[in-house]
Motif scaffolding. Structure first.
Motif, PDB file in Angstrom:
ATOM      1  N   GLU A 115      -2.127  26.251  10.456  1.00 60.37           N
ATOM      2  CA  GLU A 115      -1.648  24.963   9.945  1.00 60.37           C
ATOM      3  C   GLU A 115      -0.551  24.388  10.838  1.00 60.37           C
ATOM      4  O   GLU A 115      -0.533  23.188  11.114  1.00 60.37           O
ATOM      5  CB  GLU A 115      -1.148  25.104   8.506  1.00 60.37           C
ATOM      6  CG  GLU A 115      -2.274  25.234   7.506  1.00 60.37           C
ATOM      7  CD  GLU A 115      -1.787  25.407   6.077  1.00 60.37           C
ATOM      8  OE1 GLU A 115      -0.565  25.590   5.851  1.00 60.37           O
ATOM      9  OE2 GLU A 115      -2.645  25.365   5.177  1.00 60.37           O
TER      10      GLU A 115
ATOM     11  N   ASP B 122      -0.926  20.922  12.773  1.00 60.61           N
ATOM     12  CA  ASP B 122       0.066  19.858  12.598  1.00 60.61           C
ATOM     13  C   ASP B 122       0.644  19.418  13.942  1.00 60.61           C
ATOM     14  O   ASP B 122       0.851  18.219  14.164  1.00 60.61           O
ATOM     15  CB  ASP B 122       1.198  20.310  11.666  1.00 60.61           C
ATOM     16  CG  ASP B 122       0.760  20.390  10.219  1.00 60.61           C
ATOM     17  OD1 ASP B 122      -0.295  19.825   9.867  1.00 60.61           O
ATOM     18  OD2 ASP B 122       1.474  21.052   9.431  1.00 60.61           O
TER      19      ASP B 122
ATOM     20  N   LYS C 118       0.114  15.613  15.501  1.00 57.63           N
ATOM     21  CA  LYS C 118       1.394  14.911  15.326  1.00 57.63           C
ATOM     22  C   LYS C 118       1.190  13.417  15.613  1.00 57.63           C
ATOM     23  O   LYS C 118       0.602  13.040  16.621  1.00 57.63           O
ATOM     24  CB  LYS C 118       2.438  15.498  16.267  1.00 57.63           C
ATOM     25  CG  LYS C 118       3.806  14.867  16.168  1.00 57.63           C
ATOM     26  CD  LYS C 118       4.815  15.582  17.041  1.00 57.63           C
ATOM     27  CE  LYS C 118       4.362  15.520  18.487  1.00 57.63           C
ATOM     28  NZ  LYS C 118       5.271  16.158  19.423  1.00 57.63           N
TER      29      LYS C 118
ATOM     30  N   THR D 157      -2.296   9.473  11.416  1.00 53.51           N
ATOM     31  CA  THR D 157      -2.207   9.123   9.994  1.00 53.51           C
ATOM     32  C   THR D 157      -3.187  10.015   9.227  1.00 53.51           C
ATOM     33  O   THR D 157      -4.109  10.585   9.822  1.00 53.51           O
ATOM     34  CB  THR D 157      -2.587   7.650   9.766  1.00 53.51           C
ATOM     35  OG1 THR D 157      -3.978   7.488  10.068  1.00 53.51           O
ATOM     36  CG2 THR D 157      -1.731   6.707  10.606  1.00 53.51           C
ATOM     37  N   PRO D 158      -3.020  10.126   7.907  1.00 53.06           N
ATOM     38  CA  PRO D 158      -3.997  10.890   7.125  1.00 53.06           C
ATOM     39  C   PRO D 158      -5.429  10.370   7.313  1.00 53.06           C
ATOM     40  O   PRO D 158      -6.372  11.157   7.396  1.00 53.06           O
ATOM     41  CB  PRO D 158      -3.515  10.721   5.682  1.00 53.06           C
ATOM     42  CG  PRO D 158      -2.032  10.541   5.819  1.00 53.06           C
ATOM     43  CD  PRO D 158      -1.869   9.728   7.074  1.00 53.06           C
ATOM     44  N   LEU D 159      -5.581   9.061   7.408  1.00 50.53           N
ATOM     45  CA  LEU D 159      -6.915   8.494   7.626  1.00 50.53           C
ATOM     46  C   LEU D 159      -7.470   8.923   8.984  1.00 50.53           C
ATOM     47  O   LEU D 159      -8.645   9.293   9.092  1.00 50.53           O
ATOM     48  CB  LEU D 159      -6.878   6.966   7.523  1.00 50.53           C
ATOM     49  CG  LEU D 159      -8.212   6.251   7.796  1.00 50.53           C
ATOM     50  CD1 LEU D 159      -9.267   6.698   6.789  1.00 50.53           C
ATOM     51  CD2 LEU D 159      -8.015   4.729   7.736  1.00 50.53           C
ATOM     52  N   GLU D 160      -6.647   8.881  10.013  1.00 51.36           N
ATOM     53  CA  GLU D 160      -7.111   9.307  11.342  1.00 51.36           C
ATOM     54  C   GLU D 160      -7.515  10.778  11.341  1.00 51.36           C
ATOM     55  O   GLU D 160      -8.503  11.162  11.961  1.00 51.36           O
ATOM     56  CB  GLU D 160      -6.017   9.060  12.386  1.00 51.36           C
ATOM     57  CG  GLU D 160      -5.804   7.600  12.701  1.00 51.36           C
ATOM     58  CD  GLU D 160      -4.580   7.349  13.560  1.00 51.36           C
ATOM     59  OE1 GLU D 160      -4.625   6.406  14.360  1.00 51.36           O
ATOM     60  OE2 GLU D 160      -3.573   8.093  13.430  1.00 51.36           O
ATOM     61  N   ARG D 161      -6.754  11.608  10.626  1.00 51.11           N
ATOM     62  CA  ARG D 161      -7.115  13.029  10.514  1.00 51.11           C
ATOM     63  C   ARG D 161      -8.471  13.192   9.840  1.00 51.11           C
ATOM     64  O   ARG D 161      -9.310  13.967  10.288  1.00 51.11           O
ATOM     65  CB  ARG D 161      -6.053  13.795   9.728  1.00 51.11           C
ATOM     66  CG  ARG D 161      -4.760  14.009  10.481  1.00 51.11           C
ATOM     67  CD  ARG D 161      -3.709  14.662   9.583  1.00 51.11           C
ATOM     68  NE  ARG D 161      -2.483  14.909  10.318  1.00 51.11           N
ATOM     69  CZ  ARG D 161      -1.874  16.082  10.377  1.00 51.11           C
ATOM     70  NH1 ARG D 161      -2.349  17.119   9.723  1.00 51.11           N
ATOM     71  NH2 ARG D 161      -0.776  16.223  11.067  1.00 51.11           N
ATOM     72  N   ASP D 162      -8.682  12.456   8.748  1.00 46.38           N
ATOM     73  CA  ASP D 162      -9.959  12.532   8.033  1.00 46.38           C
ATOM     74  C   ASP D 162     -11.117  12.066   8.913  1.00 46.38           C
ATOM     75  O   ASP D 162     -12.193  12.673   8.915  1.00 46.38           O
ATOM     76  CB  ASP D 162      -9.913  11.699   6.751  1.00 46.38           C
ATOM     77  CG  ASP D 162      -9.008  12.296   5.679  1.00 46.38           C
ATOM     78  OD1 ASP D 162      -8.646  13.487   5.792  1.00 46.38           O
ATOM     79  OD2 ASP D 162      -8.665  11.564   4.736  1.00 46.38           O
TER      80      ASP D 162
END
Length: 153
Positions: free
Chosen positions: A120, A124, A128, A131-136
């Protein structure tokens, strides 16, 4: 797809940016993961065994080899090293005298708890600024690539 790179006087081809980037990213992630696991007394090749045996599970060598997607001789060598390092123990299988059950030792269980926080932290660091959307979106795209590649097997 290959791209032609022009250097004065030299014409050369290179893999597509996606191919080169995924290869470099995998190497970097693996290198950093190996470095961080080593601090906990673990090696990257041990991760599938540690994962499969978490929470007191007992499996035979064939099941572990299948789970890790490696050949039996490679699993034999890996388990011998892990047993030498005090991470696993083998006991006769009560239902099959030809087989042994592999479990984590208390030290192996304790060390296995470090894996998720290490991964994790590295994830992370790699993501770095995302955004959460970009991660998804990234996860979704990587899953699609992974599935497409599995179809080639």
């Amino acid at each position: 797809m290959y791209f032609i790179h022009m250097i004065p006087g030299i014409r050369m081809t290179a893999p597509s940016p996606l191919s080169a980037l995924t290869t470099r990213t995998t190497r970097l992630f693996t290198h950093l993961l190996e470095r961080d696991l080593k601090k906990s007394g673990l090696r990257i090749g041990q991760l599938p065994v540690l994962q499969a045996l978490q929470d007191g599970k007992a499996l035979n060598q064939k099941a572990l080899a299948d789970f890790a997607d490696i050949e039996q001789p490679g699993m034999t060598t890996l388990l011998a090293r892990m047993e030498r390092d005090g991470l696993i123990q083998r006991k006769p299988d009560p239902t099959d005298r030809r087989s042994t059950q592999v479990t984590l030792t208390p030290d192996g269980q304790r060390k296995s708890w470090n894996i998720v926080p290490i991964m994790e932290h590295l994830t992370d660091a790699a993501l770095k600024g995302f955004t959460p959307l970009e991660r998804d979106i990234l996860v979704t795209l990587l899953e699609r690539i992974n599935n497409s590649l599995k179809e080639q097997l």
